[in-house]
Structure formats: structure tokens, C-alpha cells
Design a protein around this motif. Structure first.
Motif, PDB file in Angstrom:
ATOM      1  N   ALA A   1      -8.112 -15.308 -14.933  1.00 31.78           N
ATOM      2  CA  ALA A   1      -8.550 -14.973 -16.413  1.00 31.78           C
ATOM      3  C   ALA A   1      -9.927 -16.409 -16.500  1.00 31.78           C
ATOM      4  O   ALA A   1     -11.016 -16.489 -17.194  1.00 31.78           O
ATOM      5  CB  ALA A   1      -8.061 -15.451 -17.515  1.00 31.78           C
ATOM      6  N   GLU A   2      -9.461 -17.703 -16.263  1.00 33.01           N
ATOM      7  CA  GLU A   2     -10.141 -18.816 -16.668  1.00 33.01           C
ATOM      8  C   GLU A   2     -11.190 -18.761 -15.932  1.00 33.01           C
ATOM      9  O   GLU A   2     -12.517 -19.435 -15.753  1.00 33.01           O
ATOM     10  CB  GLU A   2      -9.279 -20.083 -15.867  1.00 33.01           C
ATOM     11  CG  GLU A   2      -8.455 -20.831 -17.335  1.00 33.01           C
ATOM     12  CD  GLU A   2      -7.255 -21.820 -17.083  1.00 33.01           C
ATOM     13  OE1 GLU A   2      -7.466 -22.078 -15.806  1.00 33.01           O
ATOM     14  OE2 GLU A   2      -6.634 -21.453 -17.999  1.00 33.01           O
ATOM     15  N   ARG A   3     -11.164 -18.667 -13.910  1.00 33.16           N
ATOM     16  CA  ARG A   3     -12.256 -18.642 -13.416  1.00 33.16           C
ATOM     17  C   ARG A   3     -13.402 -18.110 -13.668  1.00 33.16           C
ATOM     18  O   ARG A   3     -14.487 -17.428 -13.211  1.00 33.16           O
ATOM     19  CB  ARG A   3     -11.216 -18.178 -11.615  1.00 33.16           C
ATOM     20  CG  ARG A   3     -12.368 -18.504 -10.835  1.00 33.16           C
ATOM     21  CD  ARG A   3     -11.865 -17.594  -9.222  1.00 33.16           C
ATOM     22  NE  ARG A   3     -11.463 -16.817  -9.217  1.00 33.16           N
ATOM     23  CZ  ARG A   3     -10.893 -15.457  -9.383  1.00 33.16           C
ATOM     24  NH1 ARG A   3      -9.892 -16.430  -8.624  1.00 33.16           N
ATOM     25  NH2 ARG A   3     -11.215 -14.130  -9.122  1.00 33.16           N
ATOM     26  N   ALA A   4     -12.695 -16.536 -13.804  1.00 32.39           N
ATOM     27  CA  ALA A   4     -13.994 -15.378 -14.391  1.00 32.39           C
ATOM     28  C   ALA A   4     -14.991 -15.853 -15.066  1.00 32.39           C
ATOM     29  O   ALA A   4     -15.490 -15.899 -15.194  1.00 32.39           O
ATOM     30  CB  ALA A   4     -12.909 -14.152 -14.842  1.00 32.39           C
ATOM     31  N   GLU A   5     -14.123 -16.016 -16.497  1.00 35.66           N
ATOM     32  CA  GLU A   5     -14.620 -16.675 -17.458  1.00 35.66           C
ATOM     33  C   GLU A   5     -15.652 -17.786 -17.311  1.00 35.66           C
ATOM     34  O   GLU A   5     -16.717 -18.160 -17.572  1.00 35.66           O
ATOM     35  CB  GLU A   5     -13.726 -17.415 -18.754  1.00 35.66           C
ATOM     36  CG  GLU A   5     -14.833 -18.174 -19.707  1.00 35.66           C
ATOM     37  CD  GLU A   5     -15.399 -17.155 -20.421  1.00 35.66           C
ATOM     38  OE1 GLU A   5     -15.646 -17.524 -21.311  1.00 35.66           O
ATOM     39  OE2 GLU A   5     -15.431 -15.076 -20.130  1.00 35.66           O
TER      40      GLU A   5
END
Length: 132
Positions: free
Chosen positions: A109-113
Motif C-alpha cells: 500500500a505504501e509503494r502504491a501510494e
């Protein structure tokens, strides 16, 4: 990745569900969360299916067409099953390596954001890469 990569024997053990030494915990987390985690998961699934497919092609005393069809069907069904439980399997691998539950989902999720923000920043009015 601080501790390097597993050697081929360790990777094969890992592909079949075995645990790796704690010194490779960072590699396991990277393996299960990097941008290509889905492809890496599918490669591990194909490695797991390989012995069964080879036996299916070599052992039954039926014409080759039947054996190839059965092997192809086994690959399709095996990959569908693997895709259905992909997130749970990678989470289990990370937990087995010593990471707390939920770490892989949070990291993805951090990478996608971060990627979403970077993509929007390129087209920001007055920003770098702006056409205004």
C-alpha cells in the motif's frame, strides 16, 4: 536487502514453502512486496508444479496428446489456485521470516501510494514536467 540473496538450494527450499535463515528476512519481505511480487509468486508456483507435470508427461501409459492435455490442465488449475491465495501465501512467507502480520499489505500500500503521488507530481501545474 541487507543480507543478500538465498543460494539456489535455499531458494528452491523457499519456493516449496520452507523457511529461510533470519539473516534473509529482509530479502523475503522484498521478495513478497517488490513491484514484481505477482510474477515472482507465479514462478514459485510453476516450480512447485514442475515435478507433478513431469510425472504427468512421463508416467501414464496413454498417448502423448492425452498426457500433454492433462499437464496443461494441471498447470491452468494449479496457477488459478495459486492466484486465488496469492496474498495469503506471500503474507505467510513474510510472517514465517519474522515480520508481523500485515507487513506485506502495508508495504504494498505504501509503494502504491508513493507511485500514485509520483505519477501525479509529474503533471502538476507549474511543477517539474509541467506543460503549462
Amino acid at each position: 536487502m541487507h543480507a543478500g540473496r538465498p543460494n539456489p538450494a535455499q531458494w528452491l527450499w523457499y519456493a516449496y514453502g520452507g523457511g529461510l535463515p533470519r539473516s534473509l528476512s529482509d530479502w523475503v519481505l522484498d521478495d513478497t512486496t517488490r513491484h514484481s511480487w505477482v510474477q515472482r509468486h507465479l514462478v514459485r508456483a510453476l516450480v512447485q508444479l514442475a515435478p507433478v507435470i513431469v510425472l504427468c508427461l512421463l508416467v501414464p501409459p496413454v498417448p502423448l496428446e492425452f498426457r500433454v492435455t492433462a499437464a496443461g490442465g494441471g498447470i491452468v488449475i494449479g496457477l488459478m489456485f495459486s492466484l486465488a491465495y496469492m496474498t495469503e501465501t506471500t503474507e505467510h512467507r513474510a510472517v514465517k521470516a519474522g515480520w508481523p502480520p500485515g507487513t506485506t499489505a502495508a508495504r504494498r500500500a505504501e509503494r502504491a501510494e508513493r507511485e500514485r503521488i509520483e505519477k501525479r507530481a509529474r503533471y502538476r501545474s507549474g511543477g517539474a514536467g509541467s506543460y503549462d
